[in-house]
Design a protein around this motif. Structure first.
Motif, PDB file in Angstrom:
ATOM      1  N   ALA A 110      15.230  50.002  43.349  1.00 29.77           N
ATOM      2  CA  ALA A 110      13.829  50.253  42.996  1.00 29.77           C
ATOM      3  C   ALA A 110      12.884  50.062  44.170  1.00 29.77           C
ATOM      4  O   ALA A 110      11.734  50.492  44.114  1.00 29.77           O
ATOM      5  CB  ALA A 110      13.408  49.332  41.846  1.00 29.77           C
ATOM      6  N   VAL A 111      13.367  49.434  45.242  1.00 25.78           N
ATOM      7  CA  VAL A 111      12.503  49.158  46.398  1.00 25.78           C
ATOM      8  C   VAL A 111      11.966  50.443  47.031  1.00 25.78           C
ATOM      9  O   VAL A 111      10.758  50.546  47.307  1.00 25.78           O
ATOM     10  CB  VAL A 111      13.246  48.295  47.432  1.00 25.78           C
ATOM     11  CG1 VAL A 111      12.441  48.177  48.717  1.00 25.78           C
ATOM     12  CG2 VAL A 111      13.521  46.910  46.855  1.00 25.78           C
ATOM     13  N   PRO A 112      12.801  51.481  47.285  1.00 19.67           N
ATOM     14  CA  PRO A 112      12.250  52.710  47.885  1.00 19.67           C
ATOM     15  C   PRO A 112      11.143  53.348  47.054  1.00 19.67           C
ATOM     16  O   PRO A 112      10.228  53.959  47.603  1.00 19.67           O
ATOM     17  CB  PRO A 112      13.470  53.628  47.993  1.00 19.67           C
ATOM     18  CG  PRO A 112      14.642  52.722  48.013  1.00 19.67           C
ATOM     19  CD  PRO A 112      14.265  51.574  47.146  1.00 19.67           C
ATOM     20  N   PRO A 146       6.190  57.487  48.955  1.00 21.37           N
ATOM     21  CA  PRO A 146       5.387  58.210  47.956  1.00 21.37           C
ATOM     22  C   PRO A 146       6.274  58.945  46.951  1.00 21.37           C
ATOM     23  O   PRO A 146       7.304  59.518  47.320  1.00 21.37           O
ATOM     24  CB  PRO A 146       4.566  59.190  48.810  1.00 21.37           C
ATOM     25  CG  PRO A 146       4.544  58.596  50.170  1.00 21.37           C
ATOM     26  CD  PRO A 146       5.837  57.865  50.340  1.00 21.37           C
ATOM     27  N   GLN A 147       5.863  58.901  45.684  1.00 22.67           N
ATOM     28  CA  GLN A 147       6.638  59.516  44.613  1.00 22.67           C
ATOM     29  C   GLN A 147       5.908  60.734  44.056  1.00 22.67           C
ATOM     30  O   GLN A 147       4.696  60.708  43.843  1.00 22.67           O
ATOM     31  CB  GLN A 147       6.891  58.513  43.489  1.00 22.67           C
ATOM     32  CG  GLN A 147       7.663  57.271  43.929  1.00 22.67           C
ATOM     33  CD  GLN A 147       9.074  57.594  44.353  1.00 22.67           C
ATOM     34  OE1 GLN A 147       9.905  57.979  43.536  1.00 22.67           O
ATOM     35  NE2 GLN A 147       9.350  57.453  45.654  1.00 22.67           N
ATOM     36  N   GLU A 156       0.307  62.870  48.379  1.00 27.97           N
ATOM     37  CA  GLU A 156       0.813  61.908  49.344  1.00 27.97           C
ATOM     38  C   GLU A 156       2.228  62.266  49.795  1.00 27.97           C
ATOM     39  O   GLU A 156       2.592  62.062  50.960  1.00 27.97           O
ATOM     40  CB  GLU A 156       0.804  60.501  48.743  1.00 27.97           C
ATOM     41  CG  GLU A 156      -0.596  59.915  48.576  1.00 27.97           C
ATOM     42  CD  GLU A 156      -0.539  58.466  48.145  1.00 27.97           C
ATOM     43  OE1 GLU A 156       0.553  57.856  48.229  1.00 27.97           O
ATOM     44  OE2 GLU A 156      -1.579  57.937  47.711  1.00 27.97           O
ATOM     45  N   VAL A 157       3.019  62.799  48.887  1.00 25.97           N
ATOM     46  CA  VAL A 157       4.367  63.228  49.260  1.00 25.97           C
ATOM     47  C   VAL A 157       4.306  64.349  50.287  1.00 25.97           C
ATOM     48  O   VAL A 157       5.028  64.341  51.292  1.00 25.97           O
ATOM     49  CB  VAL A 157       5.159  63.669  48.010  1.00 25.97           C
ATOM     50  CG1 VAL A 157       6.493  64.312  48.416  1.00 25.97           C
ATOM     51  CG2 VAL A 157       5.407  62.490  47.093  1.00 25.97           C
ATOM     52  N   ALA A 158       3.430  65.333  50.042  1.00 18.98           N
ATOM     53  CA  ALA A 158       3.295  66.437  50.992  1.00 18.98           C
ATOM     54  C   ALA A 158       2.814  65.950  52.356  1.00 18.98           C
ATOM     55  O   ALA A 158       3.319  66.396  53.401  1.00 18.98           O
ATOM     56  CB  ALA A 158       2.335  67.485  50.422  1.00 18.98           C
ATOM     57  N   ASP A 159       1.866  65.021  52.354  1.00 15.26           N
ATOM     58  CA  ASP A 159       1.380  64.470  53.624  1.00 15.26           C
ATOM     59  C   ASP A 159       2.481  63.694  54.342  1.00 15.26           C
ATOM     60  O   ASP A 159       2.620  63.783  55.571  1.00 15.26           O
ATOM     61  CB  ASP A 159       0.173  63.561  53.371  1.00 15.26           C
ATOM     62  CG  ASP A 159      -1.035  64.334  52.869  1.00 15.26           C
ATOM     63  OD1 ASP A 159      -1.056  65.568  53.041  1.00 15.26           O
ATOM     64  OD2 ASP A 159      -1.944  63.700  52.290  1.00 15.26           O
ATOM     65  N   GLY A 202      16.834  62.329  47.175  1.00 16.53           N
ATOM     66  CA  GLY A 202      15.920  62.181  46.043  1.00 16.53           C
ATOM     67  C   GLY A 202      14.983  61.009  46.161  1.00 16.53           C
ATOM     68  O   GLY A 202      14.583  60.410  45.156  1.00 16.53           O
ATOM     69  N   MET A 203      14.602  60.658  47.391  1.00 20.62           N
ATOM     70  CA  MET A 203      13.747  59.499  47.601  1.00 20.62           C
ATOM     71  C   MET A 203      12.316  59.714  47.131  1.00 20.62           C
ATOM     72  O   MET A 203      11.558  58.751  47.011  1.00 20.62           O
ATOM     73  CB  MET A 203      13.739  59.115  49.086  1.00 20.62           C
ATOM     74  CG  MET A 203      15.031  58.489  49.563  1.00 20.62           C
ATOM     75  SD  MET A 203      15.334  56.919  48.712  1.00 20.62           S
ATOM     76  CE  MET A 203      16.818  56.372  49.544  1.00 20.62           C
ATOM     77  N   TYR A 204      11.932  60.957  46.890  1.00 20.29           N
ATOM     78  CA  TYR A 204      10.574  61.224  46.407  1.00 20.29           C
ATOM     79  C   TYR A 204      10.497  61.181  44.878  1.00 20.29           C
ATOM     80  O   TYR A 204       9.424  61.341  44.307  1.00 20.29           O
ATOM     81  CB  TYR A 204      10.086  62.575  46.914  1.00 20.29           C
ATOM     82  CG  TYR A 204      10.089  62.684  48.426  1.00 20.29           C
ATOM     83  CD1 TYR A 204       9.325  61.837  49.210  1.00 20.29           C
ATOM     84  CD2 TYR A 204      10.879  63.629  49.077  1.00 20.29           C
ATOM     85  CE1 TYR A 204       9.332  61.920  50.592  1.00 20.29           C
ATOM     86  CE2 TYR A 204      10.893  63.725  50.464  1.00 20.29           C
ATOM     87  CZ  TYR A 204      10.122  62.865  51.212  1.00 20.29           C
ATOM     88  OH  TYR A 204      10.138  62.959  52.585  1.00 20.29           O
ATOM     89  N   SER A 205      11.623  60.999  44.247  1.00 19.58           N
ATOM     90  CA  SER A 205      11.663  60.827  42.784  1.00 19.58           C
ATOM     91  C   SER A 205      12.781  59.831  42.483  1.00 19.58           C
ATOM     92  O   SER A 205      13.785  60.168  41.850  1.00 19.58           O
ATOM     93  CB  SER A 205      11.904  62.158  42.076  1.00 19.58           C
ATOM     94  OG  SER A 205      13.070  62.791  42.582  1.00 19.58           O
TER      95      SER A 205
END
Length: 546
Positions: free
Chosen positions: A51-53, A58-59, A66-69, A85-88
């Motif tokens: 759960a740390v990542p 950014p999710q 924020e993910v796009a940036d 899959g670090m963005y979700s």
């Protein structure tokens, strides 16, 4: 003398290889490993680690912008994060696998222990040991009256201390603390139900947000949301039908010298329509509105929406209405974009700053108080030829200047406008006019449905109660054996760091002797009993179950 060695392929002495494990045996071995308590603890640690990542990266479910940036600023990390899959994180395959394995491990641990605990409850206390004087705490005493009378008094005293007893002709054995394991099982069962409740909310729940200006309405359909995230099993086409109109939003800020500008009141008067019934209600920051179907409406934030009217060069109204400006600081200095793509002969656009309590000094324009005591609007104007409609969505909070150029002022510099309410300005070269008609407030509503929340809360409370029982209940065994004209009383604790055993042995001995308790010298070392118990049961050296 020769030594006979069995010629067995399994024997390490022959150097033979062990036979291959059958499929059923391998599956049984895997299940045994998965359902061990050690594996459950490892899985719990892995879940926390996984759960740390989600809290550091950014999710997409929280902030796609924020993910796009982040992707644009970190192309090397993005090449690694995207496949993983670090963005979700919380919906990724690997996180779900850990979650499910933890769930299976806990269930596999608990069910056999429940069966074992049930069998333990049905058994009587352990058999009377032959040498109670070998227990960590023991005492010799006389027998008051006959042996039967002494044992009866001992049983009565033990029952008063909530011990279960087992009486034989030679003495009495007693045990208490069965609820410790019950609390342990309740705690772990509560964790399982808690995981189930979280999964229920994540799979069948949803949450979304929408910005609504005073006087405007929101309907619970997916096209009305600015942001929307639903569980994997939630059908977004079957949301609970209701409509909410924001009649007025009330704010109050501290005006004194101490904590000046601090929020004192945020609440919204709304008109709510659900199941054909219309009511008025009040939504406050910590008092959400809950619909008949269990959907919860929370008040998340607020800001200002200047009322703008734009007239194009042909004299037609190209835009009129409130424009949402986003606050940038605690004094609600806000930025926003006004688009008039249908203006003719040139399309118009504006970048603006709204200051609710505006001052203009050597630091530039800024707001010095969050309430609208002296509102002003600062605008930069852009113009360009009419653009072809592409159907590609654009952000309403940032200006795409493709095909646009700044509108020049009289001095040849970029035109900058400073407007107060009910004032306007004509654009040069007959491009049109812009009028600042006033301002309204907007509120950000979070609409969510988490069907497993109640179950999760109950499971958490039950788990904490079970944990408290398992921590504070002290399993203990006491024994009384008649030895001729005297008796031997002994006891042991089945947990470390327990206290009071010597006192209970002294009181039980006093009951056997039919005299007042005396906490005199006791034989044995309570502190050393844990190590002794770990080697073998001192109450049952022959393994009879004491």
């Amino acid at each position: 003398m020769g030594v006979l060695v069995r010629d067995d392929p399994v024997s390490p002495r022959t150097g033979g290889s062990a036979p291959a494990m059958r499929t059923g045996e391998f599956v049984r071995w895997c299940w045994t490993q998965l359902t061990s308590m050690r594996t459950a603890l490892v899985m719990l640690f892995m879940l926390a680690l996984a759960a740390v990542p989600g809290s550091m990266i950014p999710q997409e479910t929280i902030s796609p912008v924020e993910v796009a940036d982040f992707k644009a600023a970190n192309p090397v990390l993005d090449a690694v994060f995207t496949p993983l899959g670090m963005y979700s994180v919380y919906t990724s395959v690997w996180f779900s696998a850990i979650y499910l394995l933890l769930f299976m491990s806990l269930v596999g641990c608990i069910l056999p222990r429940i069966a074992l605990y049930w069998r333990t409850l049905r058994k009587p206390p352990p058999t009377l040991p032959s040498r109670p004087d070998r227990l960590p705490v023991n005492r010799r005493t006389t027998v008051g009256g006959t042996a039967e009378e002494a044992l009866t008094r001992a049983e009565t005293w033990l029952h008063g201390k909530r011990y279960r007893t087992r009486r034989v002709a030679e003495g009495v054995s007693a045990e208490r603390g069965y609820s410790r394991e019950a609390g342990n099982l309740v705690f772990h069962s509560g964790l399982v139900v808690l995981l189930f409740g979280l999964a229920w909310s994540n799979l069948l729940g949803f949450h979304g947000s929408a910005v609504v200006v005073e006087g405007k309405s929101f309907s619970n359909v997916i096209t009305q949301y600015d942001e929307f995230t639903a569980g994997g099993w939630k059908n977004s086409d079957s949301l609970e039908p209701f409509t909410l109109k924001v009649d007025a939003f009330h704010t109050k800020f501290e005006t004194g010298e101490v904590q000046r500008g601090a929020a004192r009141r945020f609440d919204a008067d709304v008109t709510f329509t659900d199941d054909g019934e219309t009511t008025t209600d009040l939504i406050q920051v910590n008092t959400p509105l809950i619909t008949n179907g269990g959907t919860q409406i929370n008040l998340l934030g607020h800001g200002y929406a200047p009322l703008i009217t734009i007239t194009d060069g042909n004299g037609d109204v190209a835009f009129s209405g409130p424009v949402v400006f986003l606050p940038q600081d605690g004094n609600f200095s806000s930025v926003g974009v006004i688009n008039a793509p249908d203006a003719r002969p040139q399309r118009l656009a504006f970048e603006g700053f709204f200051f609710p309590t505006a001052v203009l000094d050597d630091k530039g324009p800024r707001s010095v108080f969050p309430d609208a005591a002296n509102p002003e609007l600062f605008l930069n104007a852009w113009s360009g030829p009419p653009a072809k409609e592409t159907g590609i969505p654009q952000s309403i909070y940032s200006l795409d200047t493709t095909g646009l150029s700044p509108v020049p002022g009289d001095d040849g510099e970029v035109l900058r406008m400073r407007l107060t309410p009910n004032t306007g300005l004509a654009l040069p070269n007959g491009l049109g006019t812009v009028t600042f008609d006033g301002w309204s407030r907007w509120v950000k509503l979070q609409v969510s449905q988490t069907p497993g929340n109640t179950l999760t809360l109950i499971a958490l409370m039950v788990a904490v109660a079970g944990l408290c029982v398992s921590l504070f209940v002290r399993p203990r065994r006491l024994f009384v054996r008649i030895d001729g004209d005297g008796a031997v009383v002994g006891g042991l604790d089945r947990t470390d760091a327990a206290t009071g055993l010597d006192e209970e042995v002294a009181h039980l001995a006093a009951a056997v002797a039919d005299e007042e308790p005396d906490a005199g010298d006791t034989v044995g070392d309570p502190a050393g009993h844990a190590a002794q118990w770990g080697m073998s049961d001192p109450a049952d050296p022959k393994g009879t179950g004491a």
